[in-house]
Design a protein around this motif. Structure first.
Motif, PDB file in Angstrom:
ATOM      1  N   ALA A   1       0.827  -1.159   0.117  1.00  0.00           N
ATOM      2  CA  ALA A   1      -0.049   0.111   0.000  1.00  0.00           C
ATOM      3  C   ALA A   1       0.736   1.325  -0.002  1.00  0.00           C
ATOM      4  CB  ALA A   1      -0.777   0.225   1.312  1.00  0.00           C
ATOM      5  N   LEU A   2       2.030   1.392   0.652  1.00  0.00           N
ATOM      6  CA  LEU A   2       2.822   2.395   1.040  1.00  0.00           C
ATOM      7  C   LEU A   2       3.603   2.528  -0.656  1.00  0.00           C
ATOM      8  CD1 LEU A   2       4.711   2.039   4.258  1.00  0.00           C
ATOM      9  CD2 LEU A   2       3.343   4.168   3.403  1.00  0.00           C
ATOM     10  N   VAL A   3       3.856   1.724  -1.144  1.00  0.00           N
ATOM     11  CA  VAL A   3       4.753   1.799  -2.439  1.00  0.00           C
ATOM     12  C   VAL A   3       3.646   2.538  -3.365  1.00  0.00           C
ATOM     13  CG1 VAL A   3       5.596   0.735  -4.548  1.00  0.00           C
ATOM     14  CG2 VAL A   3       6.276   0.097  -2.195  1.00  0.00           C
ATOM     15  N   GLY A   4       2.528   1.924  -3.625  1.00  0.00           N
ATOM     16  CA  GLY A   4       1.216   2.563  -4.376  1.00  0.00           C
ATOM     17  C   GLY A   4       0.962   3.888  -3.984  1.00  0.00           C
ATOM     18  N   VAL A   5       0.950   4.374  -2.746  1.00  0.00           N
ATOM     19  CA  VAL A   5       0.546   5.625  -2.424  1.00  0.00           C
ATOM     20  C   VAL A   5       1.686   6.692  -2.639  1.00  0.00           C
ATOM     21  CG1 VAL A   5       0.138   7.049  -0.304  1.00  0.00           C
ATOM     22  CG2 VAL A   5      -1.325   4.957  -0.518  1.00  0.00           C
ATOM     23  N   GLY A   6       2.790   6.055  -2.349  1.00  0.00           N
ATOM     24  CA  GLY A   6       3.945   7.024  -2.551  1.00  0.00           C
ATOM     25  C   GLY A   6       4.043   7.390  -4.034  1.00  0.00           C
TER      26      GLY A   6
ATOM     27  N   ARG B   1       3.574  11.147  -8.448  1.00  0.00           N
ATOM     28  CA  ARG B   1       3.009  11.602  -9.934  1.00  0.00           C
ATOM     29  C   ARG B   1       1.731  12.550  -9.956  1.00  0.00           C
ATOM     30  NH1 ARG B   1       4.738   7.923 -13.969  1.00  0.00           N
ATOM     31  NH2 ARG B   1       2.829   8.388 -15.124  1.00  0.00           N
ATOM     32  N   ARG B   2       1.405  13.031  -8.781  1.00  0.00           N
ATOM     33  CA  ARG B   2       0.148  13.639  -8.914  1.00  0.00           C
ATOM     34  C   ARG B   2       0.718  15.119  -8.125  1.00  0.00           C
ATOM     35  NH1 ARG B   2      -4.717  12.013 -10.766  1.00  0.00           N
ATOM     36  NH2 ARG B   2      -5.792  13.474  -9.587  1.00  0.00           N
ATOM     37  N   PRO B   3       1.478  16.098  -8.568  1.00  0.00           N
ATOM     38  CA  PRO B   3       1.928  17.168  -7.657  1.00  0.00           C
ATOM     39  C   PRO B   3       0.688  17.950  -7.227  1.00  0.00           C
ATOM     40  CG  PRO B   3       3.203  17.236  -9.776  1.00  0.00           C
ATOM     41  CD  PRO B   3       1.998  16.135  -9.950  1.00  0.00           C
ATOM     42  N   SER B   4      -0.400  18.057  -7.812  1.00  0.00           N
ATOM     43  CA  SER B   4      -1.580  18.813  -7.037  1.00  0.00           C
ATOM     44  C   SER B   4      -2.347  18.248  -6.062  1.00  0.00           C
ATOM     45  CB  SER B   4      -2.329  18.962  -8.512  1.00  0.00           C
ATOM     46  OG  SER B   4      -3.058  17.864  -8.990  1.00  0.00           O
TER      47      SER B   4
ATOM     48  N   ARG C   1       4.866  27.269   6.387  1.00  0.00           N
ATOM     49  CA  ARG C   1       5.177  26.807   5.095  1.00  0.00           C
ATOM     50  C   ARG C   1       4.127  26.161   4.075  1.00  0.00           C
ATOM     51  NH1 ARG C   1      10.784  25.975   4.878  1.00  0.00           N
ATOM     52  NH2 ARG C   1      10.375  25.503   2.457  1.00  0.00           N
ATOM     53  N   GLY C   2       3.107  25.851   4.446  1.00  0.00           N
ATOM     54  CA  GLY C   2       1.868  25.231   3.810  1.00  0.00           C
ATOM     55  C   GLY C   2       1.978  23.957   3.363  1.00  0.00           C
ATOM     56  N   SER C   3       0.802  23.462   2.595  1.00  0.00           N
ATOM     57  CA  SER C   3       0.445  22.142   2.096  1.00  0.00           C
ATOM     58  C   SER C   3       1.589  21.586   1.252  1.00  0.00           C
ATOM     59  CB  SER C   3      -0.682  22.146   1.399  1.00  0.00           C
ATOM     60  OG  SER C   3      -1.846  22.327   2.182  1.00  0.00           O
ATOM     61  N   ALA C   4       2.404  22.625   0.179  1.00  0.00           N
ATOM     62  CA  ALA C   4       3.261  22.094  -0.546  1.00  0.00           C
ATOM     63  C   ALA C   4       4.353  21.658   0.175  1.00  0.00           C
ATOM     64  CB  ALA C   4       3.848  23.237  -1.571  1.00  0.00           C
ATOM     65  N   PHE C   5       4.967  22.468   1.104  1.00  0.00           N
ATOM     66  CA  PHE C   5       5.921  21.838   1.905  1.00  0.00           C
ATOM     67  C   PHE C   5       5.567  20.460   2.800  1.00  0.00           C
ATOM     68  CE2 PHE C   5       7.612  21.779   6.386  1.00  0.00           C
ATOM     69  CZ  PHE C   5       8.920  21.429   6.271  1.00  0.00           C
ATOM     70  N   VAL C   6       4.337  20.482   3.249  1.00  0.00           N
ATOM     71  CA  VAL C   6       4.094  19.166   3.871  1.00  0.00           C
ATOM     72  C   VAL C   6       4.256  18.006   3.084  1.00  0.00           C
ATOM     73  CG1 VAL C   6       2.290  18.082   5.487  1.00  0.00           C
ATOM     74  CG2 VAL C   6       2.557  20.517   5.615  1.00  0.00           C
TER      75      VAL C   6
ATOM     76  N   LYS D   1       6.151  17.525   0.572  1.00  0.00           N
ATOM     77  CA  LYS D   1       7.585  17.151   0.304  1.00  0.00           C
ATOM     78  C   LYS D   1       7.941  16.273   1.285  1.00  0.00           C
ATOM     79  CE  LYS D   1       8.804  21.114  -2.716  1.00  0.00           C
ATOM     80  NZ  LYS D   1       9.484  22.389  -2.556  1.00  0.00           N
ATOM     81  N   VAL D   2       7.684  16.813   2.696  1.00  0.00           N
ATOM     82  CA  VAL D   2       7.958  16.060   3.671  1.00  0.00           C
ATOM     83  C   VAL D   2       7.183  14.498   3.868  1.00  0.00           C
ATOM     84  CG1 VAL D   2       8.191  15.874   6.428  1.00  0.00           C
ATOM     85  CG2 VAL D   2       8.536  18.011   5.025  1.00  0.00           C
ATOM     86  N   PHE D   3       6.217  14.456   3.371  1.00  0.00           N
ATOM     87  CA  PHE D   3       5.323  13.385   3.467  1.00  0.00           C
ATOM     88  C   PHE D   3       6.057  12.291   2.585  1.00  0.00           C
ATOM     89  CE2 PHE D   3       2.104  11.046   1.012  1.00  0.00           C
ATOM     90  CZ  PHE D   3       1.491  10.321   1.919  1.00  0.00           C
TER      91      PHE D   3
END
Length: 268
Positions: free
Chosen positions: A122-127, A132-135, A241-246, A248-250
């Motif tokens: 599941a992690l591989v799929g979610v990652g 692949r979906r930056p938005s 920093r907002g959602s875009a930063f989160v 990347k950390v994710f």
């Protein structure tokens, strides 16, 4: 002096050097966990390496005491700056508490290796999907009506809480995955709600561990203070920093989770 075991009650005979290392690990774990979850990837492995009290159960139980303070403080920090839908997050947290308690009670009778394989896939799929979906998760776009959203959050909270009760790593990250990928929250909103729910899962596990005497209270208190400091700083950084930063950390945390679980499987 640094290498002499401490005779303080509730510290599991750790050395002063080990105590300092655990405090640093707890601080880092609190910061990472507050941003996107996954702090257990830092804190629990160090505890298991040092093994206070001589048995792994003390590490697992003490980890929960340190983590619950950090997640609670991060939840409070988020709540002051990010809107949390308490009418849905509250029931989700209650379901997660019950699930975590059930997972802790049934941990010894479940095939943890099979669960690890499922989680790894599941992690591989979610990652890959997130990468692949930056938005994804940049904006708050709920996918369900209010009733269906509540049902999904409660069911997901109970399931992930159960996983956390089994001492599974990355509970906070899985909550973010659920809220972003399935429910449609933005990463920042998802992290805020996830902290509330993760606090409940930690409390559920503690409700099981505390009566057994497996929690090293003194050591856990020191680590909790360090975790709390890291959590407050991490939550403030995420909000600023907002959602875009989160996001990347994710992705970094998900990659670390994949490596951790794959290594666990390889080593048996």
């Amino acid at each position: 002096m640094l290498t002499a075991p401490l005779s303080w009650p509730g510290f599991g005979d750790v050395t002063l050097a080990a105590l300092l290392l655990l405090a640093v690990a707890a601080f880092c774990a609190g910061a990472v966990d507050a941003i996107v979850g996954g702090g257990g990837l830092v804190q629990l492995p160090v505890l298991l390496l040092i093994l206070p009290g001589g048995e792994a159960i003390f590490s697992v139980a003490t980890n929960k005491l340190a983590a619950v303070v950090g997640t609670a403080s991060a939840a409070i920090t988020y709540a002051r700056r990010v809107r949390i839908d308490w009418s849905h997050t509250g029931p989700m947290a209650a379901a997660a508490f019950a699930g975590s308690l059930g997972g802790a009670l049934l941990a010894s009778s479940l095939p943890s290796r099979v669960l690890t394989v499922v989680v790894l896939v599941a992690l591989v799929g979610v990652g890959l999907y997130t990468w692949r979906r930056p938005s994804l998760g940049v904006e708050h776009t709920p996918r369900y009506g209010r009733g269906a959203e509540l049902a999904v959050m409660v069911a997901g909270g109970a399931s992930i809480g159960f996983y956390d009760g089994l001492a599974g790593p990355g509970t906070g990250s899985f909550l973010v995955i659920l809220l972003v990928g399935l429910v449609g929250f933005a990463f920042l909103t998802a992290s805020a709600s996830a902290k509330v729910v993760n606090t409940a899962t930690n409390l559920g596990a503690l409700a099981f561990f505390l009566p057994t005497g497996a929690v090293l209270v003194g050591l856990g208190a020191v680590m909790a203070a360090a975790n709390l400091t890291g959590s407050v700083l991490g939550a403030r950084l995420a909000v600023s920093r907002g959602s875009a930063f989160v996001r990347k950390v994710f992705l970094v945390v998900v990659a670390a989770l994949i490596v951790t679980l794959a290594t666990r499987l390889a080593l048996g």
